[in-house]
Enzyme design. Structure first.
Site, PDB file in Angstrom:
ATOM      1  N   HIS A 117      52.024  47.390  35.086  1.00 56.38           N
ATOM      2  CA  HIS A 117      50.684  47.148  34.540  1.00 56.38           C
ATOM      3  C   HIS A 117      49.700  48.220  34.994  1.00 56.38           C
ATOM      4  O   HIS A 117      49.926  48.932  35.983  1.00 56.38           O
ATOM      5  CB  HIS A 117      50.177  45.769  34.963  1.00 56.38           C
ATOM      6  CG  HIS A 117      50.047  45.627  36.463  1.00 56.38           C
ATOM      7  ND1 HIS A 117      48.996  46.159  37.190  1.00 56.38           N
ATOM      8  CD2 HIS A 117      50.841  45.013  37.376  1.00 56.38           C
ATOM      9  CE1 HIS A 117      49.136  45.886  38.469  1.00 56.38           C
ATOM     10  NE2 HIS A 117      50.258  45.201  38.609  1.00 56.38           N
ATOM     11  N   GLU A 193      54.673  38.989  40.221  1.00 61.69           N
ATOM     12  CA  GLU A 193      54.837  39.671  41.499  1.00 61.69           C
ATOM     13  C   GLU A 193      55.260  38.659  42.559  1.00 61.69           C
ATOM     14  O   GLU A 193      55.202  37.445  42.351  1.00 61.69           O
ATOM     15  CB  GLU A 193      53.523  40.374  41.885  1.00 61.69           C
ATOM     16  CG  GLU A 193      53.575  41.231  43.132  1.00 61.69           C
ATOM     17  CD  GLU A 193      54.613  42.351  43.067  1.00 61.69           C
ATOM     18  OE1 GLU A 193      55.806  42.036  43.305  1.00 61.69           O
ATOM     19  OE2 GLU A 193      54.235  43.510  42.815  1.00 61.69           O
TER      20      GLU A 193
END
Length: 310
Positions: A117, A193
């Site tokens: 990202h 994550e």
């Protein structure tokens, strides 16, 4: 993966297959292999159990329990052999079976693009980001647009666009999807994550000042350290993300663009290349960077960086 593995290990010593159950489970295979393998060598059921009987010679109670386990293992072995149509001995001695039909189709060559990202909105200092949901910065959105332009130069066949469900990955994927004309096929929590427990979102400087011993311990035990219940270490992250990817690869037939996070991408890369998780821990993956992996018959090859090669 401990919490997934523990329910398999717990009953394996005295496991027996229920009558009428015609499935083959992980627990079946674990328990049967435990009785047919000595260390890393396949020795067969009778030979393996003879080792154990000899070890407890002179202990009638232990030997009786071992014989009960042997009887249950024989029953399980015959049940599995009846379902697969071959004996374990034949399977061990013969070549690996060729895939055909639907399974063969799943093994065709595919390209996976793992995209980190874009940059997030900045804080007053470095933080333990983890699964804290933080949006992109203006620079992060520009990085997403640049990633989209790079993806246009990568030959992809019927690609699917997927992402972590955290907003920084989803927004990156939305920008890429708009540029490539692709809808987001799946937003998957399994690609998040690593969860850091009560350190998620905290300033690194605060943790270092308030909990210096735990901070130092994490540095020493980087792969295995878990902050608290509900948090993860890199092995947990690897297990979660690789399981999510395996499920996704069975859902879609084309190539894949996956927008995720630095730690997640490192663990997935190690998984796809058949390497240990620690292999990529020190690799730097920048915001908007793309890793391209070619998959064929379950094996991955990391392709050279397209931008550097140009």
């Amino acid at each position: 993966g401990w919490y997934e593995l523990a329910p398999l290990i717990r009953p394996h010593m005295y496991y027996s297959k229920e009558d009428g159950d015609d499935s083959i489970t992980e627990l079946d295979l674990l328990c049967l292999s435990d009785r047919m393998v000595k260390e890393d060598e396949y020795v067969g059921l009778r030979k393996r159990m003879s080792y154990v009987l000899e070890k407890f010679q002179g202990n009638p109670q232990a030997q009786e329990r071992i014989r009960t386990r042997l009887s249950e293992a024989r029953r399980l072995k015959h049940r599995i052999e009846g379902l697969v149509g071959s004996t374990v001995e034949e399977l061990m001695a013969g070549p690996l079976p060729e895939l055909d039909g639907e399974e063969a189709e799943e093994e065709k060559e595919r390209t996976l693009c793992l995209v980190r990202h874009g940059q997030i909105r900045q804080h007053e200092g470095p933080i333990f980001l983890g699964q804290t949901d933080v949006p992109l910065s203006d620079l992060g959105r520009e990085q997403a647009r640049q990633a989209a332009e790079s993806l246009k130069r990568i030959p992809l066949e019927s690609p699917f666009l997927c992402c972590s469900d955290l907003s920084r990955a989803r927004e990156t994927a939305e920008i890429i999807g708009e540029a490539l004309g692709l809808p987001i096929f799946l937003e998957e929590p399994g690609f998040r994550e690593m969860a850091l427990g009560d350190w998620d979102g905290r300033l690194v400087a605060d943790v270092r000042r308030e909990e210096p011993e735990e901070y130092e311990r994490r540095g020493r035990e980087f792969l295995t350290y878990k902050r608290s219940v509900g948090s993860e270490n890199f092995y947990d992250l690897s297990y979660r993300a690789s399981k999510a990817l395996d499920r996704l690869m069975k859902q879609v037939e084309g190539d894949l663009i996956l927008v995720a996070h630095g730690g997640t991408i490192k663990m997935l890369t190690a998984h796809l290349l058949g390497m240990p998780p620690e292999r990529f821990l020190k690799e730097k993956i920048g915001n908007g960077q793309i890793l391209v992996i070619k998959m064929q018959r379950g094996k991955g090859v990391l392709l050279p960086d397209q931008e550097e090669s140009e």
